[in-house]
Design a protein around this motif. Structure first.
Motif, mmCIF file in Angstrom:
data_model
loop_
_atom_site.group_PDB
_atom_site.id
_atom_site.type_symbol
_atom_site.label_atom_id
_atom_site.label_comp_id
_atom_site.label_asym_id
_atom_site.label_seq_id
_atom_site.Cartn_x
_atom_site.Cartn_y
_atom_site.Cartn_z
ATOM 1 N N ILE A 24 70.114 4.941 -28.931
ATOM 2 C CA ILE A 24 71.387 4.582 -28.846
ATOM 3 C C ILE A 24 71.547 3.786 -30.276
ATOM 4 N N THR A 25 70.801 2.996 -30.767
ATOM 5 C CA THR A 25 70.933 2.287 -31.978
ATOM 6 C C THR A 25 71.154 3.417 -33.132
ATOM 7 N N VAL A 26 70.093 4.308 -33.194
ATOM 8 C CA VAL A 26 70.062 5.254 -34.205
ATOM 9 C C VAL A 26 71.244 6.253 -34.133
ATOM 10 N N TYR A 27 71.918 6.662 -32.909
ATOM 11 C CA TYR A 27 73.033 7.207 -32.632
ATOM 12 C C TYR A 27 74.024 6.359 -33.463
ATOM 13 N N ILE A 28 74.212 5.204 -32.944
ATOM 14 C CA ILE A 28 75.418 4.546 -33.577
ATOM 15 C C ILE A 28 75.335 4.229 -35.088
ATOM 16 N N THR A 29 74.345 3.784 -35.501
ATOM 17 C CA THR A 29 74.119 3.169 -37.001
ATOM 18 C C THR A 29 74.000 4.454 -37.995
ATOM 19 N N ASN A 30 73.221 5.445 -37.630
ATOM 20 C CA ASN A 30 73.042 6.704 -38.560
ATOM 21 C C ASN A 30 73.940 7.924 -38.201
ATOM 22 N N ILE A 31 73.967 8.211 -37.035
ATOM 23 C CA ILE A 31 74.648 9.471 -36.596
ATOM 24 C C ILE A 31 76.134 9.453 -36.838
ATOM 25 N N VAL A 32 76.747 8.520 -35.861
ATOM 26 C CA VAL A 32 78.105 8.177 -35.966
ATOM 27 C C VAL A 32 78.682 7.861 -37.346
ATOM 28 N N LYS A 33 77.892 7.029 -38.088
ATOM 29 C CA LYS A 33 78.373 6.623 -39.455
ATOM 30 C C LYS A 33 78.345 8.018 -40.291
#
Length: 197
Positions: free
Chosen positions: A103-112
């Motif tokens: 979830i952290t990778v999703y929020i910090t890298n993918i959504v950004k």
């Protein structure tokens, strides 16, 4: 307890497989950006960029479904860790750590990455200004590589969740088989003792 664990496992494995399917559909776009070195890479960067813009422009319903599925996975962990036994703490606790890392990778890298690519706000290196400290800028290619690498990292994390859930299932089945074997041996001893009398 077994039924409760099975339902919780279903709530975890379903969303995890759902996310792996989404990442697998993105793999053809990521592959040529990360692991191949074709003569003209620009075309692959353009294809990935167009794909990201297309996904970001999808209707809000798509992102809402995605977030509901993320919540379903978290509900599965809460369900299994409520009144948990030692196996739940070990396997489900480690799975939850991996899931939260995903979830952290999703929020910090993918959504950004979605936002940066769609807006086209890449860090173009400006002309140096005298007296100004050097600033590191991330180029378009590096931004797209980070996005593709984040998808790969997320896929590996989710595979780790599946491996831990499978390990828990195997450990529980092995324990049940050993308990059944012990019960069978005790039953045979009782029968042998009755025959002697």
């Amino acid at each position: 307890m077994a039924n409760r664990n099975s339902f919780g496992t279903f709530l975890i494995i379903g969303p995890t497989c759902f996310f792996l399917g989404i990442l697998f559909s993105s793999f053809p776009y990521d592959y040529n950006v990360l692991w191949t070195n074709p003569p003209d890479r620009e075309i692959f960067f353009k294809i990935l960029e167009d794909h990201i813009k297309f996904l970001y422009a999808s209707p809000p319903l798509i992102s809402r479904i995605l977030h509901i599925v993320i919540g379903t996975g978290l509900a599965g962990f809460i369900f299994k860790l409520y009144k948990a036994n030692e196996a739940n703490y070990l396997f489900d606790g480690a799975s939850l750590v991996l899931y939260m890392a995903g979830i952290t990778v999703y929020i910090t890298n993918i959504v950004k990455g979605f936002r940066v690519v769609t807006a086209g706000l890449y860090g173009n290196i400006p002309e140096p200004v005298e007296g100004q400290a050097d600033v590191d800028y991330i180029t378009r290619e590096d931004t797209l590589r980070v996005f593709a690498a984040s998808n790969t990292i997320l896929a590996l994390v989710l595979v780790g969740v599946l491996v831990l859930q499978a390990g828990q299932w195997y450990a529980l089945r092995k324990e049940e088989a050993e308990i059944a074997e012990i019960d069978r041996a005790e039953e045979e001893k009782k029968k042998a003792g009755k025959k002697k009398q």
